[in-house]
Design an enzyme around this catalytic site. Structure first.
Site, PDB file in Angstrom:
ATOM      1  CB  THR A 131      -0.912   0.023   1.249  1.00 38.69           C
ATOM      2  OG1 THR A 131      -0.093  -0.141   2.418  1.00 38.69           O
ATOM      3  CG2 THR A 131      -1.952  -1.067   1.216  1.00 38.69           C
ATOM      4  CB  THR A 168       0.074  -0.642   6.768  1.00 36.60           C
ATOM      5  OG1 THR A 168       0.960  -1.550   7.427  1.00 36.60           O
ATOM      6  CG2 THR A 168      -0.205   0.549   7.663  1.00 36.60           C
ATOM      7  CD  GLU A 189       3.508  -9.325   9.874  1.00 41.27           C
ATOM      8  OE1 GLU A 189       2.812 -10.251   9.446  1.00 41.27           O
ATOM      9  OE2 GLU A 189       4.189  -9.417  10.915  1.00 41.27           O
ATOM     10  CG  PHE A 190       2.626  -5.242  14.746  1.00 38.57           C
ATOM     11  CD1 PHE A 190       2.252  -3.903  14.806  1.00 38.57           C
ATOM     12  CD2 PHE A 190       1.671  -6.208  14.992  1.00 38.57           C
ATOM     13  CE1 PHE A 190       0.945  -3.548  15.121  1.00 38.57           C
ATOM     14  CE2 PHE A 190       0.357  -5.864  15.302  1.00 38.57           C
ATOM     15  CZ  PHE A 190      -0.004  -4.526  15.361  1.00 38.57           C
ATOM     16  CG  LEU A 191       7.135  -8.488   9.216  1.00 40.56           C
ATOM     17  CD1 LEU A 191       8.230  -7.961   8.317  1.00 40.56           C
ATOM     18  CD2 LEU A 191       6.795  -9.921   8.826  1.00 40.56           C
ATOM     19  CE  LYS A 247       2.512  -1.670  10.540  1.00 47.37           C
ATOM     20  NZ  LYS A 247       2.723  -2.580   9.468  1.00 47.37           N
ATOM     21  CB  ALA A 298      20.137  10.994  17.732  1.00 46.69           C
ATOM     22  N   GLY A 354      13.631   5.961   7.325  1.00 50.67           N
ATOM     23  CA  GLY A 354      13.261   5.854   5.919  1.00 50.67           C
ATOM     24  C   GLY A 354      12.592   4.513   5.718  1.00 50.67           C
ATOM     25  CB  CYS A 361       6.947   0.765   6.942  1.00 48.88           C
ATOM     26  SG  CYS A 361       7.074  -0.827   6.122  1.00 48.88           S
TER      27      CYS A 361
HETATM   28  C1  UGA Z   1       8.738  -0.671  10.697  1.00 50.97           C
HETATM   29  C2  UGA Z   1       8.222  -1.031  12.099  1.00 50.97           C
HETATM   30  O1  UGA Z   1       9.294  -1.016  13.024  1.00 50.97           O
HETATM   31  C3  UGA Z   1       7.577  -2.415  12.082  1.00 50.97           C
HETATM   32  O2  UGA Z   1       7.035  -2.717  13.367  1.00 50.97           O
HETATM   33  C4  UGA Z   1       6.477  -2.435  11.030  1.00 50.97           C
HETATM   34  O3  UGA Z   1       5.868  -3.703  10.945  1.00 50.97           O
HETATM   35  C5  UGA Z   1       7.083  -2.079   9.670  1.00 50.97           C
HETATM   36  O4  UGA Z   1       7.680  -0.778   9.740  1.00 50.97           O
HETATM   37  C6  UGA Z   1       5.981  -2.093   8.658  1.00 50.97           C
HETATM   38  O5  UGA Z   1       5.095  -1.232   8.739  1.00 50.97           O
HETATM   39  O6  UGA Z   1       5.935  -2.998   7.834  1.00 50.97           O
HETATM   40  P1  UGA Z   1      10.940  -1.291   9.299  1.00 50.97           P
HETATM   41  O7  UGA Z   1      10.471  -0.258   8.317  1.00 50.97           O
HETATM   42  O8  UGA Z   1      11.389  -2.621   8.819  1.00 50.97           O
HETATM   43  O9  UGA Z   1       9.772  -1.592  10.379  1.00 50.97           O
HETATM   44  O10 UGA Z   1      12.166  -0.655  10.063  1.00 50.97           O
HETATM   45  P2  UGA Z   1      12.460  -0.037  11.507  1.00 50.97           P
HETATM   46  O11 UGA Z   1      13.327  -0.961  12.252  1.00 50.97           O
HETATM   47  O12 UGA Z   1      11.224   0.440  12.149  1.00 50.97           O
HETATM   48  O13 UGA Z   1      13.342   1.230  11.084  1.00 50.97           O
HETATM   49  C7  UGA Z   1      12.762   2.282  10.316  1.00 50.97           C
HETATM   50  C8  UGA Z   1      13.760   3.401  10.106  1.00 50.97           C
HETATM   51  O14 UGA Z   1      13.996   4.075  11.340  1.00 50.97           O
HETATM   52  C9  UGA Z   1      15.132   2.972   9.589  1.00 50.97           C
HETATM   53  O15 UGA Z   1      15.523   3.857   8.560  1.00 50.97           O
HETATM   54  C10 UGA Z   1      16.033   3.094  10.798  1.00 50.97           C
HETATM   55  O16 UGA Z   1      17.352   3.382  10.455  1.00 50.97           O
HETATM   56  C11 UGA Z   1      15.391   4.266  11.532  1.00 50.97           C
HETATM   57  N1  UGA Z   1      15.664   4.294  12.987  1.00 50.97           N
HETATM   58  C12 UGA Z   1      15.231   3.283  13.787  1.00 50.97           C
HETATM   59  C13 UGA Z   1      16.324   5.379  13.528  1.00 50.97           C
HETATM   60  O17 UGA Z   1      16.714   6.332  12.819  1.00 50.97           O
HETATM   61  N2  UGA Z   1      16.559   5.416  14.871  1.00 50.97           N
HETATM   62  C14 UGA Z   1      16.141   4.410  15.698  1.00 50.97           C
HETATM   63  O18 UGA Z   1      16.380   4.512  16.920  1.00 50.97           O
HETATM   64  C15 UGA Z   1      15.467   3.326  15.138  1.00 50.97           C
END
Ligand code: UGA
Length: 445
Positions: free
Chosen positions: A86, A122, A152-154, A211, A259, A264, A267
């Site tokens: 989506t 989502t 989904e929360f993965l 979600k 920080a 990005g 999602c």
């Molecule tokens: C995210 C959510 O964490 C999942 O729970 C959700 O299921 C998923 O989106 C989705 O909607 O499908 P994801 O996009 O795989 O998962 O990645 P994240 O681990 O959430 O990281 C997202 C971004 O935040 C990355 O660019 C990461 O570098 C950044 N980030 C993360 C930070 O800049 N600082 C942090 O402390 C943590």
């Protein structure tokens, strides 16, 4: 159970392989025939740790099959999971749900016996109820076909773990008329539930909102710490020590307080925008105006990274930049809305000579940014560099030997966009180290 998973993106393939691994017979469905032939050969067309091996094992056991035929899937399965994408609509904040609509339009008329469809994608709140009504019109089995929502929360990079050992399972059903969906969900996830996973049963709208609210909260947490990092920069304080201290408060927690270059991926950015758009449609736009600021803080990280690079080098014109990292996060080859690639692109547009290296995301990066230069290793990307930027916190970059790298660069300057390096090691090796929101003494230039 006999399960069909519709949409073979990273969510769908992971769900299909994991469901097969806990004893179900699974059919993965996608309209992309190339993808289906790769998957049939046991090859996953993207990088997710452990998923190639799990998929190959499940294909070999015969518990996981793939097809491009909806008819075959409709004949085969009793339960269906919708896992299509989506994405953000072009030129708008809202989510494009056309892929889900087309699943329902295609599959609906083929459902001539009892079945449960679980939406995993989502979606804007209200989508599930709309799909449920449409399904009633389309499916020959009428009320015997139920639609439930099982968000989904993965996380990419941890997809198998998050599917098989989730923090919680949420299932939303229509307030009237979905008696079977919960029983079917309990049966499908019986081994996951046996390990004590919380199982939350709610209505369709709440399950859709759980979600998107979770992603909005995570995005807010990241932008919060990045805003604090800006204040730390101004005040000469250290955001990493601050985040560690905050994290000891159990009400706050340390996770998602790193920080740096910000969030990005496919999602978080599009989900907060879609959430704002949907709230606006519902007349609740004021409630989510803070997400505009969350988005703005996040996008500002990217321009600030470019500005700091210019500041450190005096100019960007003709400056050679070694960029380490292209994926939006480590352990992924996903470059959708990647902050790292965005920065690399901006630097190049402003006159720098940029050389990029990423352990897994090179092919995907080349596709969306063909004009950037790509190197075959971290060392090669940094050869002759006036500055090194670490933009994705891969283990390989954390473990780089600053003394060895010093031998190949023109200037020992490193900008740690993810605050992930052992800065003292770099400083000891004679590097000028710059983090984000780090104390000037440890981040001395
Ligand atoms: C995210 C959510 O964490 C999942 O729970 C959700 O299921 C998923 O989106 C989705 O909607 O499908 P994801 O996009 O795989 O998962 O990645 P994240 O681990 O959430 O990281 C997202 C971004 O935040 C990355 O660019 C990461 O570098 C950044 N980030 C993360 C930070 O800049 N600082 C942090 O402390 C943590």
């Amino acid at each position: 159970m006999r399960i069909a998973v519709l949409g073979m993106g990273y969510l769908g393939v992971t769900h299909a392989a994991c469901m097969a691994s806990i004893g179900h017979e699974v059919m993965g469905v996608d309209v992309d025939v190339d993808k289906i032939s790769q998957l049939r050969a046991g090859h996953v067309p993207f990088f997710e740790p452990g998923l190639d091996a799990l998929t190959a094992r499940m294909v070999q056991s015969g518990d996981l099959r793939f097809t491009a035929s909806y008819e075959e899937a409709a004949r085969f399965a009793d339960a269906f999971f919708i896992a299509v994408g989506t994405p953000q609509k072009r030129g708008e904040f809202a989510a494009d749900v056309s892929a889900i609509d087309s699943v329902i339009e295609t599959l609906g008329p083929m459902l001539d016996r009892p079945a449960v469809l679980f939406g995993k994608s989502t979606v804007p709140v209200g989508t599930a109820e709309r799909l449920r009504s449409r399904l009633k019109e389309l499916a020959p089995a009428g009320p015997d076909v139920e639609l439930a929502w099982n968000p989904e929360f993965l996380r990419e990079g941890h997809a198998i773990h998050d599917t098989l050992e989730p923090d919680r399972l949420v299932v939303g059903t229509a307030q009237q008329g979905a008696p079977g969906a919960i029983t079917v969900a309990r049966e499908i996830y019986s081994s996951v539930l046996a390990s004590g996973t919380p199982f939350i049963v709610t209505d369709l709208a709440t399950s859709e909102l759980v979600k998107i609210a979770a992603n909005a909260f995570l995005a807010t947490k990241i932008s919060f710490i990045n805003a604090i990092a800006e204040v730390c920069e101004a005040a000469g304080a250290d955001v990493v020590e601050l985040a560690d201290a905050l994290g000891h408060d159990r009400r706050i927690g340390r996770a998602f307080l790193n920080a740096g270059l910000g969030f990005g991926g496919g999602c978080l950015p599009k989900d907060i925008r879609a959430f704002m758009a949907r709230a606006g449609e519902l007349g609740a736009d004021q409630a989510l105006t803070f997400l505009r600021e969350v988005d703005a803080i996040n996008m500002r990280r990217r321009t600030q990274m470019v500005d700091i690079t210019r500041q450190l080098c005096g100019t960007l014109l003709g400056v050679r930049v070694g960029v380490l990292g292209a994926a939006f996060k480590p352990d992924s080859d996903d470059v959708r809305d990647s902050p790292a690639l965005n920065v690399a692109g901006q630097l190049q547009l402003q006159g720098a000579a940029v050389s990029v290296y990423d352990p897994k995301a090179m092919d995907n990066s080349r596709k969306i940014f063909p004009t950037l230069s790509y190197a075959s290793s971290a060392m090669a990307a940094c050869a002759g560099a006036d500055i090194v930027l670490v933009l994705t916190e891969w283990e390989e970059f954390r473990e780089l030997n600053p003394r060895e790298l010093a031998a190949v660069v023109s200037h020992r300057r490193v900008l740690d966009g993810r605050n992930c390096l052992d800065h003292q090691r770099w400083i000891d090796a004679g590097w000028q180290y710059r983090g984000f929101g780090r104390r000037p003494s440890s981040a001395a230039m």
